[in-house]
Design a protein around this motif. Sequence first.
Motif, mmCIF file in Angstrom:
data_model
loop_
_atom_site.group_PDB
_atom_site.id
_atom_site.type_symbol
_atom_site.label_atom_id
_atom_site.label_comp_id
_atom_site.label_asym_id
_atom_site.label_seq_id
_atom_site.Cartn_x
_atom_site.Cartn_y
_atom_site.Cartn_z
ATOM 1 N N ILE A 230 0.734 -1.178 0.033
ATOM 2 C CA ILE A 230 0.024 0.123 -0.048
ATOM 3 C C ILE A 230 0.833 1.127 0.098
ATOM 4 O O ILE A 230 1.553 1.638 0.842
ATOM 5 C CB ILE A 230 -1.029 -0.022 1.255
ATOM 6 C CG1 ILE A 230 -1.775 -1.281 1.396
ATOM 7 C CG2 ILE A 230 -1.931 1.174 1.046
ATOM 8 C CD1 ILE A 230 -2.748 -1.209 2.419
ATOM 9 N N SER A 231 1.153 1.914 -1.053
ATOM 10 C CA SER A 231 1.880 3.027 -1.187
ATOM 11 C C SER A 231 1.039 4.338 -1.106
ATOM 12 O O SER A 231 0.066 4.428 -1.719
ATOM 13 C CB SER A 231 2.497 3.132 -2.653
ATOM 14 O OG SER A 231 3.186 4.185 -2.995
ATOM 15 N N ALA A 232 1.307 4.988 -0.042
ATOM 16 C CA ALA A 232 0.647 6.108 0.380
ATOM 17 C C ALA A 232 1.194 7.111 1.291
ATOM 18 O O ALA A 232 2.267 6.894 1.948
ATOM 19 C CB ALA A 232 -0.861 5.840 1.165
ATOM 20 N N GLY A 233 0.638 8.315 1.177
ATOM 21 C CA GLY A 233 1.657 9.187 2.227
ATOM 22 C C GLY A 233 2.930 9.774 1.686
ATOM 23 O O GLY A 233 3.598 9.312 0.937
ATOM 24 N N GLY B 276 3.496 15.801 3.445
ATOM 25 C CA GLY B 276 2.602 16.509 4.393
ATOM 26 C C GLY B 276 1.446 15.576 5.254
ATOM 27 O O GLY B 276 0.839 15.929 6.133
ATOM 28 N N ASP B 277 1.417 14.225 4.776
ATOM 29 C CA ASP B 277 0.513 13.297 5.138
ATOM 30 C C ASP B 277 0.959 11.888 5.444
ATOM 31 O O ASP B 277 0.207 10.981 5.590
ATOM 32 C CB ASP B 277 -0.769 13.205 4.438
ATOM 33 C CG ASP B 277 -0.413 12.946 2.836
ATOM 34 O OD1 ASP B 277 0.523 12.159 2.759
ATOM 35 O OD2 ASP B 277 -1.248 13.161 2.062
ATOM 36 N N LEU B 278 2.164 11.868 6.039
ATOM 37 C CA LEU B 278 2.659 10.400 6.147
ATOM 38 C C LEU B 278 2.099 9.692 7.338
ATOM 39 O O LEU B 278 2.037 8.480 7.530
ATOM 40 C CB LEU B 278 4.415 10.455 5.950
ATOM 41 C CG LEU B 278 5.100 11.047 7.225
ATOM 42 C CD1 LEU B 278 5.329 10.219 8.128
ATOM 43 C CD2 LEU B 278 6.443 11.461 6.741
ATOM 44 N N GLU B 279 1.893 10.697 8.381
ATOM 45 C CA GLU B 279 1.293 10.157 9.794
ATOM 46 C C GLU B 279 0.082 9.315 9.467
ATOM 47 O O GLU B 279 -0.299 8.232 9.988
ATOM 48 C CB GLU B 279 1.336 11.227 10.670
ATOM 49 C CG GLU B 279 2.340 11.788 11.548
ATOM 50 C CD GLU B 279 3.448 12.496 10.477
ATOM 51 O OE1 GLU B 279 2.851 13.180 9.611
ATOM 52 O OE2 GLU B 279 4.432 13.084 10.938
ATOM 53 N N GLN B 280 -0.918 10.245 8.379
ATOM 54 C CA GLN B 280 -2.129 9.479 8.122
ATOM 55 C C GLN B 280 -1.989 8.190 7.629
ATOM 56 O O GLN B 280 -2.765 7.502 7.858
ATOM 57 C CB GLN B 280 -3.130 10.738 7.503
ATOM 58 C CG GLN B 280 -3.730 11.825 8.294
ATOM 59 C CD GLN B 280 -2.592 12.884 8.105
ATOM 60 O OE1 GLN B 280 -1.471 12.926 7.989
ATOM 61 N NE2 GLN B 280 -3.250 14.273 8.387
ATOM 62 N N ALA B 281 -1.036 8.252 6.377
ATOM 63 C CA ALA B 281 -0.909 6.911 5.834
ATOM 64 C C ALA B 281 -0.410 5.806 6.932
ATOM 65 O O ALA B 281 -0.865 4.801 6.412
ATOM 66 C CB ALA B 281 0.333 7.285 5.014
ATOM 67 N N VAL B 282 0.356 6.008 7.543
ATOM 68 C CA VAL B 282 0.984 5.398 8.602
ATOM 69 C C VAL B 282 -0.153 4.457 9.362
ATOM 70 O O VAL B 282 -0.370 3.516 9.579
ATOM 71 C CB VAL B 282 2.204 5.557 9.554
ATOM 72 C CG1 VAL B 282 2.460 4.542 10.509
ATOM 73 C CG2 VAL B 282 3.417 5.775 8.619
#
Length: 245
Positions: A212-215, A218-224
């Motif tokens: 799952i490649s996401a983040g 600016g939004d890596l915390e939400q992706a984790v």
Amino acid sequence: MRDARSRELEERLDDVRARIERASQRAGRSAADLTLIVVTKTWPAEDVRRLASLGVTDVGENRHQEAQPKREANADLTLTWHFIGQLQSNKARAVVGYADVIHSVDRLRLVAALGRAAAEAGRVPTCLIQVDLDPAADAADAGKVVGHSGARGGARPGEVPELADAVASSPHLQLGGVMGVAPLGGDARQAFDRLAAVSERLRRDHPAAVVISAGMSGDLEQAVAAGATHLRVGTAILGSRPPLG
Ligand SMILES: *Cc1c(COP(=O)(O)O)cnc(C)c1O
């Protein structure tokens, strides 16, 4: 290379690694299960070399004209190269030549072109299905919106099973999982939860397609928090991108 730029990159890399560590702890996950892809687009080949000497193993590029020479300049390094940009079918051959992972597979025509190019090149790139995380894409699936354009790229969630089957049945393509970009101005966590649901559905048919490649910066915390396995971080490590040209 231990110049001023290296020290700057090291400092920002440490900050990002600390953010990932904190986000993982909060989510009850292990940071060791996350792959950091450093997005080096617009930055020179020497920065790739500096990053490799700081322990970076994965780099991301979005324009093939730029990625190819950078890869050649760093051919002596063992790095995994990710292609994360929108991809035209007529560039499939060029991208297959250097990309180990292609994050932007979103059309059957592109799957066919990549499959042919990979067979000719004798390579087996990993492909991620890029999912359009704009809520309008779901509405388009339900037939509620006509003419949803998907301007930022990405398949509608309802198109993912067919695309995944096409990748999986191509002998020279490896199905890796899914990729998404949170819509501008939207709720990143909600978008990444939607991507996680698409991933769960995909893994019912293709259990090995776990990526799952996401983040991004600016939004890596939400992706984790939403279960991402791969993060694509540029600006927070390299600085604001210089203008293209
Ligand atoms: C540029 C880019 C990134 C990195 O974005 P930053 O905000 O600089 O971290 C991630 N994913 C994709 C698809 C990109 O084009």
